[in-house]
Motif scaffolding. Structure first.
Motif, PDB file in Angstrom:
ATOM      1  N   MET A   1       5.362  -9.912  -2.878  1.00  0.00           N
ATOM      2  CA  MET A   1       6.745 -10.252  -2.139  1.00  0.00           C
ATOM      3  C   MET A   1       6.389  -9.862  -0.513  1.00  0.00           C
ATOM      4  SD  MET A   1       9.699 -11.463  -2.693  1.00  0.00           S
ATOM      5  CE  MET A   1      11.191 -11.452  -2.015  1.00  0.00           C
ATOM      6  N   GLY A   2       5.827  -8.806  -0.153  1.00  0.00           N
ATOM      7  CA  GLY A   2       5.971  -8.364   1.134  1.00  0.00           C
ATOM      8  C   GLY A   2       5.233  -9.196   1.739  1.00  0.00           C
ATOM      9  N   GLN A   3       3.828  -9.667   1.265  1.00  0.00           N
ATOM     10  CA  GLN A   3       2.967 -10.844   1.896  1.00  0.00           C
ATOM     11  C   GLN A   3       3.661 -12.284   1.961  1.00  0.00           C
ATOM     12  OE1 GLN A   3      -0.812 -10.937  -0.238  1.00  0.00           O
ATOM     13  NE2 GLN A   3      -1.438  -8.893   0.348  1.00  0.00           N
ATOM     14  N   ALA A   4       4.628 -12.599   1.074  1.00  0.00           N
ATOM     15  CA  ALA A   4       5.353 -13.741   1.185  1.00  0.00           C
ATOM     16  C   ALA A   4       6.302 -13.818   2.333  1.00  0.00           C
ATOM     17  CB  ALA A   4       5.891 -14.095  -0.254  1.00  0.00           C
ATOM     18  N   LEU A   5       6.770 -12.650   2.536  1.00  0.00           N
ATOM     19  CA  LEU A   5       7.649 -12.526   3.496  1.00  0.00           C
ATOM     20  C   LEU A   5       6.810 -12.140   5.022  1.00  0.00           C
ATOM     21  CD1 LEU A   5      10.486 -10.532   1.915  1.00  0.00           C
ATOM     22  CD2 LEU A   5      10.414 -12.819   2.469  1.00  0.00           C
ATOM     23  N   GLY A   6       5.643 -12.044   4.960  1.00  0.00           N
ATOM     24  CA  GLY A   6       4.805 -11.801   6.352  1.00  0.00           C
ATOM     25  C   GLY A   6       4.688 -10.393   6.439  1.00  0.00           C
ATOM     26  N   CYS A   7       4.673  -9.415   5.538  1.00  0.00           N
ATOM     27  CA  CYS A   7       4.636  -8.015   5.803  1.00  0.00           C
ATOM     28  C   CYS A   7       3.542  -7.469   4.783  1.00  0.00           C
ATOM     29  CB  CYS A   7       6.154  -7.434   5.416  1.00  0.00           C
ATOM     30  SG  CYS A   7       7.408  -7.763   6.413  1.00  0.00           S
ATOM     31  N   PHE A   8       2.861  -6.510   5.616  1.00  0.00           N
ATOM     32  CA  PHE A   8       1.632  -6.174   4.838  1.00  0.00           C
ATOM     33  C   PHE A   8       1.617  -4.453   5.133  1.00  0.00           C
ATOM     34  CE2 PHE A   8      -2.656  -4.736   4.434  1.00  0.00           C
ATOM     35  CZ  PHE A   8      -3.001  -5.286   3.191  1.00  0.00           C
ATOM     36  N   GLN A   9       1.519  -3.647   4.221  1.00  0.00           N
ATOM     37  CA  GLN A   9       1.467  -2.364   4.119  1.00  0.00           C
ATOM     38  C   GLN A   9      -0.214  -1.891   4.120  1.00  0.00           C
ATOM     39  OE1 GLN A   9       3.953   0.071   1.462  1.00  0.00           O
ATOM     40  NE2 GLN A   9       2.159   1.552   1.427  1.00  0.00           N
ATOM     41  N   VAL A  10      -0.704  -0.789   5.157  1.00  0.00           N
ATOM     42  CA  VAL A  10      -1.799  -0.107   5.042  1.00  0.00           C
ATOM     43  C   VAL A  10      -1.477   1.324   4.574  1.00  0.00           C
ATOM     44  CG1 VAL A  10      -3.848   0.487   6.551  1.00  0.00           C
ATOM     45  CG2 VAL A  10      -2.624  -1.660   7.017  1.00  0.00           C
ATOM     46  N   ASP A  11      -2.358   1.835   3.605  1.00  0.00           N
ATOM     47  CA  ASP A  11      -2.122   3.327   3.292  1.00  0.00           C
ATOM     48  C   ASP A  11      -2.661   4.210   4.276  1.00  0.00           C
ATOM     49  OD1 ASP A  11      -0.809   2.241   0.969  1.00  0.00           O
ATOM     50  OD2 ASP A  11      -2.529   2.011  -0.157  1.00  0.00           O
ATOM     51  N   GLN A  12      -2.343   5.623   4.278  1.00  0.00           N
ATOM     52  CA  GLN A  12      -2.607   6.440   4.953  1.00  0.00           C
ATOM     53  C   GLN A  12      -4.405   6.520   4.660  1.00  0.00           C
ATOM     54  OE1 GLN A  12      -1.177   8.054   7.310  1.00  0.00           O
ATOM     55  NE2 GLN A  12      -2.866   8.995   7.757  1.00  0.00           N
ATOM     56  N   SER A  13      -5.020   6.959   5.750  1.00  0.00           N
ATOM     57  CA  SER A  13      -6.442   7.076   5.807  1.00  0.00           C
ATOM     58  C   SER A  13      -7.254   6.019   5.332  1.00  0.00           C
ATOM     59  CB  SER A  13      -6.922   8.225   4.740  1.00  0.00           C
ATOM     60  OG  SER A  13      -6.427   9.555   5.099  1.00  0.00           O
ATOM     61  N   ASN A  14      -6.592   4.700   5.973  1.00  0.00           N
ATOM     62  CA  ASN A  14      -7.375   3.404   5.394  1.00  0.00           C
ATOM     63  C   ASN A  14      -6.829   2.600   6.805  1.00  0.00           C
ATOM     64  OD1 ASN A  14      -8.295   3.051   2.447  1.00  0.00           O
ATOM     65  ND2 ASN A  14      -6.550   4.478   2.468  1.00  0.00           N
ATOM     66  N   VAL A  15      -7.758   1.630   6.964  1.00  0.00           N
ATOM     67  CA  VAL A  15      -7.427   0.598   7.872  1.00  0.00           C
ATOM     68  C   VAL A  15      -7.739  -0.870   7.370  1.00  0.00           C
ATOM     69  CG1 VAL A  15      -7.989   2.148  10.133  1.00  0.00           C
ATOM     70  CG2 VAL A  15      -9.861   0.631   8.818  1.00  0.00           C
ATOM     71  N   ALA A  16      -6.836  -1.676   7.791  1.00  0.00           N
ATOM     72  CA  ALA A  16      -7.060  -3.170   7.303  1.00  0.00           C
ATOM     73  C   ALA A  16      -7.767  -3.900   8.418  1.00  0.00           C
ATOM     74  CB  ALA A  16      -5.743  -3.786   6.697  1.00  0.00           C
ATOM     75  N   ILE A  17      -8.394  -5.054   7.993  1.00  0.00           N
ATOM     76  CA  ILE A  17      -9.140  -5.887   8.792  1.00  0.00           C
ATOM     77  C   ILE A  17      -8.279  -7.296   8.754  1.00  0.00           C
ATOM     78  CG2 ILE A  17     -11.100  -7.276   9.420  1.00  0.00           C
ATOM     79  CD1 ILE A  17     -11.345  -4.208   9.685  1.00  0.00           C
ATOM     80  N   LYS A  18      -7.739  -7.480  10.120  1.00  0.00           N
ATOM     81  CA  LYS A  18      -6.937  -8.817  10.389  1.00  0.00           C
ATOM     82  C   LYS A  18      -7.659  -9.890  10.913  1.00  0.00           C
ATOM     83  CE  LYS A  18      -2.757 -10.172  12.913  1.00  0.00           C
ATOM     84  NZ  LYS A  18      -1.858  -9.854  13.976  1.00  0.00           N
ATOM     85  N   GLU A  19      -7.532 -11.163  10.230  1.00  0.00           N
ATOM     86  CA  GLU A  19      -8.130 -12.245  10.779  1.00  0.00           C
ATOM     87  C   GLU A  19      -7.191 -13.231  11.039  1.00  0.00           C
ATOM     88  OE1 GLU A  19     -12.418 -11.793   8.283  1.00  0.00           O
ATOM     89  OE2 GLU A  19     -11.134 -13.302   7.697  1.00  0.00           O
ATOM     90  N   HIS A  20      -7.654 -14.220  11.770  1.00  0.00           N
ATOM     91  CA  HIS A  20      -6.876 -15.408  12.328  1.00  0.00           C
ATOM     92  C   HIS A  20      -7.891 -16.672  12.187  1.00  0.00           C
ATOM     93  CE1 HIS A  20      -4.611 -17.624  15.463  1.00  0.00           C
ATOM     94  NE2 HIS A  20      -4.019 -18.001  14.413  1.00  0.00           N
ATOM     95  N   PHE A  21      -7.397 -17.241  11.140  1.00  0.00           N
ATOM     96  CA  PHE A  21      -8.138 -18.616  10.625  1.00  0.00           C
ATOM     97  C   PHE A  21      -9.723 -18.132  10.493  1.00  0.00           C
ATOM     98  CE2 PHE A  21      -4.402 -20.634  13.021  1.00  0.00           C
ATOM     99  CZ  PHE A  21      -4.012 -21.546  11.802  1.00  0.00           C
ATOM    100  N   GLY A  22      -9.839 -17.196   9.793  1.00  0.00           N
ATOM    101  CA  GLY A  22     -11.187 -16.577   9.359  1.00  0.00           C
ATOM    102  C   GLY A  22     -11.916 -15.908  10.469  1.00  0.00           C
ATOM    103  N   LYS A  23     -11.484 -15.586  11.813  1.00  0.00           N
ATOM    104  CA  LYS A  23     -12.102 -14.882  12.625  1.00  0.00           C
ATOM    105  C   LYS A  23     -11.624 -13.574  12.775  1.00  0.00           C
ATOM    106  CE  LYS A  23     -13.238 -15.206  17.617  1.00  0.00           C
ATOM    107  NZ  LYS A  23     -13.062 -15.879  18.891  1.00  0.00           N
TER     108      LYS A  23
END
Length: 288
Positions: A1-23
């Motif tokens: 649901m969060g992703q459908a609305l364009g929101c994303f949660q990153v948990d503590q002690s973690n990082v997420a890799i964000k890409e734009h059109f695969g880059k």
């Protein structure tokens, strides 16, 4: 649901890799982030910043041709500032670390004998850590610590080492026991020698006292009884000693049966034998 609305949660002690059109676009820190997927943004994956541990078992051979299994424990983590390198440049981090550990251990242990491997395990761990730190830092990983937690020789070698150690301890125990017995024997011999010496002194003093007492008795009897000679006095003393001896033999409860001739004639014979022995001893001491 969060992703459908364009929101994303990153948990503590973690990082997420964000890409734009695969880059690659950005590294997302812990928290909630707006991610308009309709514009081509997506999450390629996440990366843990916690310290992880990898146990590596490496079989190798020592300088004295003994096969051992060395167990190394590597603690590592991804560096937040180099999260993109850690995510994109390595496919399998654990296999990469294991390969470096194998390489360093199999290059270090064959130069050492088995006893030296146990003694220098900290040096081996330090060599592994330095090599890993140098290699993994380019991939965005930090080596926290490297430990050599176990060194396992072959079962037969381990049994032989235990037998050698047991034999050495038994030999040491036998030497100590023999040394203790030696000391006991020496002390016992010294005690017996001292006892015999003191016993000899006591017997010598006893005999000296008897001689002094007999001399005083003979002199006193000769002075108080006119007409008696020293021979008469000695005969009387011998008779007295004879009866005292008979009394002690009869009074002793542990004495065995003793058969000796008894009577006035027997006493006379004893006196003659003693007197003759003294005369013969005196005659043998006169120089010819």
């Amino acid at each position: 649901m969060g992703q459908a609305l364009g929101c994303f949660q990153v948990d503590q002690s973690n990082v997420a890799i964000k890409e734009h059109f695969g880059k690659f676009d950005d590294v997302l820190e812990p928290g909630c982030h707006c991610l308009p997927w309709c514009l081509g943004f997506q999450i390629a994956g996440s990366l843990s910043l916690r310290v992880q541990q990898l146990d590596v078992r490496c079989e190798t051979k020592t300088k004295d041709n003994v096969f051992v299994t060395v167990v190394a424990s590597v603690q590592y983590r991804a560096v937040a500032e180099k999260a993109s390198d850690a995510f994109y440049r390595l496919t399998n981090t654990r296999e990469q670390i294991q390969s470096y550990v194998f390489d360093v251990i199999r290059a270090s242990v064959p130069k050492l004998e088995l006893d030296s491997v146990f003694e220098q395990k900290n040096d081996i761990a330090k060599a592994v850590e330095e090599e890993l730190e140098k290699a993994m830092s380019t991939y965005g990983y930090e080596i926290v610590q490297t430990l050599i937690v176990d060194i396992e020789p072959d079962v037969n070698v381990k049994r032989a080492m235990n037998e050698i150690n047991a034999a050495a301890r038994l030999r040491l125990a036998a030497n100590e026991k023999a040394e203790a017995e030696k000391i006991l024997q020496i002390k016992k011999a010294e005690g017996e020698a001292e006892s015999k010496y003191l016993s000899g002194l006591g017997i010598a003093r006893q005999r000296q006292a008897i001689v002094d007492g007999l001399r005083d008795s003979v002199l006193a009897f000769s002075e108080n009884v006119p007409g008696t000679t020293a021979k008469d006095v000695m005969d009387m003393v011998l008779v007295t000693q004879y009866f005292d001896t008979m009394k002690e033999i009869g009074a002793s409860s542990k004495s065995s049966s003793v058969f000796i001739p008894h009577g006035p004639g027997a006493v006379k014979d004893i006196a003659v034998q003693i007197r003759d022995g003294l005369l013969q001893a005196s005659a043998s001491q006169i120089p010819s």
